[in-house]
Design a protein around this motif. Structure first.
Motif, PDB file in Angstrom:
ATOM      1  N   GLY A 164       0.807  -1.216   0.000  1.00  0.00           N
ATOM      2  CA  GLY A 164       0.000   0.000   0.000  1.00  0.00           C
ATOM      3  C   GLY A 164       0.836   1.260   0.000  1.00  0.00           C
ATOM      4  N   LEU A 165       2.078   1.174  -0.529  1.00  0.00           N
ATOM      5  CA  LEU A 165       3.010   2.309  -0.503  1.00  0.00           C
ATOM      6  C   LEU A 165       3.436   2.702  -1.912  1.00  0.00           C
ATOM      7  CD1 LEU A 165       5.277   1.148   2.486  1.00  0.00           C
ATOM      8  CD2 LEU A 165       3.489   2.901   2.537  1.00  0.00           C
ATOM      9  N   ALA A 166       2.531   2.612  -2.861  1.00  0.00           N
ATOM     10  CA  ALA A 166       2.887   2.950  -4.236  1.00  0.00           C
ATOM     11  C   ALA A 166       3.315   4.405  -4.364  1.00  0.00           C
ATOM     12  CB  ALA A 166       1.697   2.676  -5.158  1.00  0.00           C
ATOM     13  N   ALA A 167       2.690   5.288  -3.593  1.00  0.00           N
ATOM     14  CA  ALA A 167       3.052   6.706  -3.665  1.00  0.00           C
ATOM     15  C   ALA A 167       4.471   6.942  -3.159  1.00  0.00           C
ATOM     16  CB  ALA A 167       2.054   7.539  -2.866  1.00  0.00           C
ATOM     17  N   LEU A 168       4.903   6.121  -2.206  1.00  0.00           N
ATOM     18  CA  LEU A 168       6.278   6.240  -1.710  1.00  0.00           C
ATOM     19  C   LEU A 168       7.264   5.915  -2.815  1.00  0.00           C
ATOM     20  CD1 LEU A 168       8.163   6.582   0.798  1.00  0.00           C
ATOM     21  CD2 LEU A 168       8.053   4.087   1.055  1.00  0.00           C
ATOM     22  N   PHE A 169       6.964   4.901  -3.611  1.00  0.00           N
ATOM     23  CA  PHE A 169       7.822   4.562  -4.737  1.00  0.00           C
ATOM     24  C   PHE A 169       7.883   5.715  -5.731  1.00  0.00           C
ATOM     25  CE2 PHE A 169       8.354   2.996  -9.062  1.00  0.00           C
ATOM     26  CZ  PHE A 169       9.497   2.213  -8.956  1.00  0.00           C
ATOM     27  N   GLN A 170       6.731   6.296  -6.019  1.00  0.00           N
ATOM     28  CA  GLN A 170       6.684   7.417  -6.959  1.00  0.00           C
ATOM     29  C   GLN A 170       7.576   8.564  -6.497  1.00  0.00           C
ATOM     30  OE1 GLN A 170       3.138   9.668  -6.715  1.00  0.00           O
ATOM     31  NE2 GLN A 170       3.396  10.711  -8.680  1.00  0.00           N
ATOM     32  N   GLU A 171       7.577   8.788  -5.211  1.00  0.00           N
ATOM     33  CA  GLU A 171       8.293   9.940  -4.670  1.00  0.00           C
ATOM     34  C   GLU A 171       9.786   9.685  -4.489  1.00  0.00           C
ATOM     35  OE1 GLU A 171       8.355  12.610  -0.539  1.00  0.00           O
ATOM     36  OE2 GLU A 171       6.798  11.082  -0.870  1.00  0.00           O
ATOM     37  N   LYS A 172      10.156   8.466  -4.096  1.00  0.00           N
ATOM     38  CA  LYS A 172      11.522   8.234  -3.630  1.00  0.00           C
ATOM     39  C   LYS A 172      12.404   7.400  -4.561  1.00  0.00           C
ATOM     40  CE  LYS A 172      10.830  10.365   0.303  1.00  0.00           C
ATOM     41  NZ  LYS A 172      11.517  11.657   0.595  1.00  0.00           N
ATOM     42  N   TRP A 173      11.815   6.687  -5.531  1.00  0.00           N
ATOM     43  CA  TRP A 173      12.637   5.827  -6.381  1.00  0.00           C
ATOM     44  C   TRP A 173      13.574   6.645  -7.252  1.00  0.00           C
ATOM     45  CZ3 TRP A 173      14.095   0.940  -6.636  1.00  0.00           C
ATOM     46  CH2 TRP A 173      14.687   0.465  -7.817  1.00  0.00           C
ATOM     47  N   GLN A 174      14.846   6.244  -7.311  1.00  0.00           N
ATOM     48  CA  GLN A 174      15.846   6.912  -8.139  1.00  0.00           C
ATOM     49  C   GLN A 174      16.181   6.016  -9.328  1.00  0.00           C
ATOM     50  OE1 GLN A 174      18.545   7.545  -4.551  1.00  0.00           O
ATOM     51  NE2 GLN A 174      18.903   9.442  -5.666  1.00  0.00           N
ATOM     52  N   GLU A 175      15.821   6.464 -10.504  1.00  0.00           N
ATOM     53  CA  GLU A 175      16.029   5.672 -11.713  1.00  0.00           C
ATOM     54  C   GLU A 175      17.480   5.740 -12.167  1.00  0.00           C
ATOM     55  OE1 GLU A 175      14.489   2.946 -13.693  1.00  0.00           O
ATOM     56  OE2 GLU A 175      12.843   4.336 -13.282  1.00  0.00           O
ATOM     57  N   GLY A 176      17.943   4.627 -12.771  1.00  0.00           N
ATOM     58  CA  GLY A 176      19.214   4.644 -13.481  1.00  0.00           C
ATOM     59  C   GLY A 176      20.448   4.449 -12.636  1.00  0.00           C
ATOM     60  N   LEU A 177      20.289   4.046 -11.360  1.00  0.00           N
ATOM     61  CA  LEU A 177      21.458   3.845 -10.506  1.00  0.00           C
ATOM     62  C   LEU A 177      21.756   2.370 -10.271  1.00  0.00           C
ATOM     63  CD1 LEU A 177      20.880   6.670  -7.842  1.00  0.00           C
ATOM     64  CD2 LEU A 177      22.254   6.743  -9.936  1.00  0.00           C
ATOM     65  N   GLY A 178      21.130   1.515 -11.056  1.00  0.00           N
ATOM     66  CA  GLY A 178      21.400   0.087 -10.954  1.00  0.00           C
ATOM     67  C   GLY A 178      21.015  -0.492  -9.615  1.00  0.00           C
ATOM     68  N   LEU A 179      21.865  -1.383  -9.110  1.00  0.00           N
ATOM     69  CA  LEU A 179      21.568  -2.058  -7.853  1.00  0.00           C
ATOM     70  C   LEU A 179      21.425  -1.082  -6.696  1.00  0.00           C
ATOM     71  CD1 LEU A 179      24.031  -5.103  -8.108  1.00  0.00           C
ATOM     72  CD2 LEU A 179      21.581  -5.084  -8.586  1.00  0.00           C
ATOM     73  N   TYR A 180      22.159   0.020  -6.766  1.00  0.00           N
ATOM     74  CA  TYR A 180      22.093   1.012  -5.684  1.00  0.00           C
ATOM     75  C   TYR A 180      20.684   1.594  -5.557  1.00  0.00           C
ATOM     76  CZ  TYR A 180      22.815   5.216  -2.931  1.00  0.00           C
ATOM     77  OH  TYR A 180      22.706   6.188  -1.984  1.00  0.00           O
ATOM     78  N   SER A 181      19.979   1.752  -6.685  1.00  0.00           N
ATOM     79  CA  SER A 181      18.613   2.296  -6.641  1.00  0.00           C
ATOM     80  C   SER A 181      17.739   1.459  -5.721  1.00  0.00           C
ATOM     81  CB  SER A 181      17.999   2.309  -8.053  1.00  0.00           C
ATOM     82  OG  SER A 181      18.680   3.165  -8.917  1.00  0.00           O
ATOM     83  N   CYS A 182      17.826   0.163  -5.870  1.00  0.00           N
ATOM     84  CA  CYS A 182      16.959  -0.736  -5.113  1.00  0.00           C
ATOM     85  C   CYS A 182      17.385  -0.787  -3.646  1.00  0.00           C
ATOM     86  CB  CYS A 182      17.008  -2.137  -5.734  1.00  0.00           C
ATOM     87  SG  CYS A 182      15.533  -3.115  -5.431  1.00  0.00           S
ATOM     88  N   THR A 183      18.689  -0.910  -3.403  1.00  0.00           N
ATOM     89  CA  THR A 183      19.174  -0.969  -2.024  1.00  0.00           C
ATOM     90  C   THR A 183      18.852   0.309  -1.272  1.00  0.00           C
ATOM     91  OG1 THR A 183      20.953  -2.514  -2.588  1.00  0.00           O
ATOM     92  CG2 THR A 183      21.234  -1.212  -0.590  1.00  0.00           C
ATOM     93  N   ALA A 184      19.089   1.446  -1.896  1.00  0.00           N
ATOM     94  CA  ALA A 184      18.825   2.728  -1.242  1.00  0.00           C
ATOM     95  C   ALA A 184      17.341   2.908  -0.966  1.00  0.00           C
ATOM     96  CB  ALA A 184      19.342   3.880  -2.116  1.00  0.00           C
TER      97      ALA A 184
END
Length: 469
Positions: free
Chosen positions: A229-249
């Motif tokens: 139920g946190l789709a809006a959090l993904f919209q706000e905080k996801w950083q595209e294009g940083l590879g594995l670091y994007s997901c870990t961060a």
């Protein structure tokens, strides 16, 4: 046309009868046969939406007419946009149906058109009506354990591992050994007041996503967020294009910190990734990293991972070792005679120890093969004598199972040649480390020191005949 379908409420009893009529004693057996997550079968049988393709495949397997049982009225009300002609012909025009099934999903369309999906998606609507929240997951995965047979100490070890902070539990086996039902059993014994639970099957990801690391990382993070139920959090905080670091961060700095209790994250069918070697290596390294980080990081200790995979997919991916080698590994054992007797009693099968031993002498304690035999005999679909006579033939109840293995061998001539040597020999054969390991991964042989022998007489009898021609 929408990308999901569900069974009309009035047809639910019929589809449940179709499962039994087709010889599937449990939802798990049907799931294993189709290669689906059990939760997908459960949703289908309870009139909940599943993907169009999965809906059609289940109908085909059960001999059901998808045009008759699908809730097209519900589809008409919820479809995003369909023309009047499409609405009138949606059930009959199968060519359009197939064409639409092959279209990429919303996420892939945005990427192919160079659009920012975070900007154009209706996140408010998504937040209000998530496809499956973590609270819903427990209900969707609710299993019937009336036929469940424990294999001590497996269940206790799994439960103890899952309860440890920052744990990583790996459950691997060939198909039909009961991985999904074991996970359901574990989740049923976890205190829901202490944990959030999310399950994700990688069968849900298209080839376009699985074959591209950046797409896979974004899809993975988005789906987990959505289920929480946190789709809006993904919209706000996801950083595209940083590879594995994007997901870990994203998980460390935002998602896990947002949760008020630990998360049990179940990742099923990760073997779907194995054929994409470079992507799989990088993606699976995340879980090794997160598990190591949990030893000294309180945030990562909130993540409890359960990973399941079938070893058959080692072969097409040309793997010669396990792709994940950290955490606690569970290898599912065959049933013992005592456990087979318990199962037979649960089915109220009129089979004594001597009769059950005859079944075991042919198929060992393989849970799927044992359960299928007991169910067929208890339902008087065939006698024990008929079973023993036809089991190792394509006429028998294991015909599809055996043909599936034969197809795997035919696609890999070196394995077929190796299996031929094994079944024609009266003693264990050493085919070399790689061939030995791959045949073992398929579930066809067992090790005897550095050599292998047929896992069951069922396989000896069938492949001795088939591979000799």
């Amino acid at each position: 046309m929408a990308r999901s379908l569900k069974v009309k409420s009035e047809y639910i009893p019929r589809v449940k009868q179709a499962v039994r009529r087709n010889g599937y004693a449990t939802q798990q057996l049907l799931a294993e046969e189709l290669g689906f997550a059990k939760s997908t079968i459960s949703l289908f049988l309870n009139g909940k939406p599943i993907s169009n393709l999965n809906f059609f495949e289940i109908c085909q397997s059960l001999g059901l007419d998808y045009r008759e049982i699908a809730d097209w009225d519900e589809l008409e009300e919820t479809a995003a946009a369909t023309s009047e002609d499409e609405g009138e012909n949606r059930a009959a025009d199968f060519s359009k149906y197939v064409e639409r099934l092959s279209n990429p999903n919303f996420f892939e369309i945005c990427q192919s058109l160079g659009l920012d999906y975070r900007e154009i998606a209706d996140w408010d609507e998504l937040e209000e009506t998530p496809a499956a929240t973590s609270e819903d997951e427990g209900e969707n995965r609710a299993a019937d354990f009336s036929k469940y047979v424990e294999r001590p100490p497996v269940e206790q070890l799994c439960l103890e591992t899952v309860r440890q902070a920052g744990s990583l539990l790996r459950i691997k086996s060939a198909k039909g050994m009961g991985k999904t039902l074991l996970v359901d059993r574990i989740l049923s014994q976890v205190d829901k007041r202490q944990y959030k639970t999310v399950s994700l099957s990688f069968l849900q990801a298209s080839k376009g996503i699985i074959g591209d690391l950046d797409r896979l990382l974004s899809w993975f993070a988005l789906i987990i967020s959505k289920k929480l139920g946190l789709a809006a959090l993904f919209q706000e905080k996801w950083q595209e294009g940083l590879g594995l670091y994007s997901c870990t961060a994203y998980f460390e700095d935002h998602l896990l910190k947002k949760l008020d209790k630990p998360l049990i994250l179940v990742l099923e069918e990760i073997d779907s990734l194995f054929a994409y070697t470079s992507v799989a290596d990088d993606f699976l390294s995340l879980f090794r990293l997160w598990h190591e980080e949990a030893k000294n990081n309180n945030t990562w200790q909130k993540l409890h991972l359960i990973i399941t995979y079938s070893t058959e997919n080692y072969v097409p991916a040309d793997l010669n070792k396990s792709p994940v080698n950290v955490g606690t590994e569970i290898l599912l054992p065959d049933f013992t005679l005592e456990q087979v007797l318990i199962l037979a009693n649960k089915y109220q099968a009129n089979l004594g120890k001597d009769e059950l031993q005859k079944i075991i002498n042919l198929v060992g304690g393989h849970p799927y093969l044992i359960q299928k035999a007991i169910y067929a005999i208890s339902q008087k679909q065939l006698s024990l004598a008929d079973f023993l006579e036809t089991a190792a033939t394509e006429e028998g109840i294991y015909g599809d199972h055996l043909r599936g293995h034969l197809l795997n061998l035919q696609e890999h001539p070196n394995l077929a040649a190796g299996m031929k040597k094994v079944v024609e020999s009266s003693s264990p054969v050493d085919l070399g480390a790689t061939i030995n390991w791959q045949l073992h991964s398929l579930g066809l042989v067992t090790f005897v020191q550095n050599a292998v022998q047929p896992r069951y007489p069922l396989y000896s009898d069938y492949f001795r005949y088939r591979l000799s021609s």
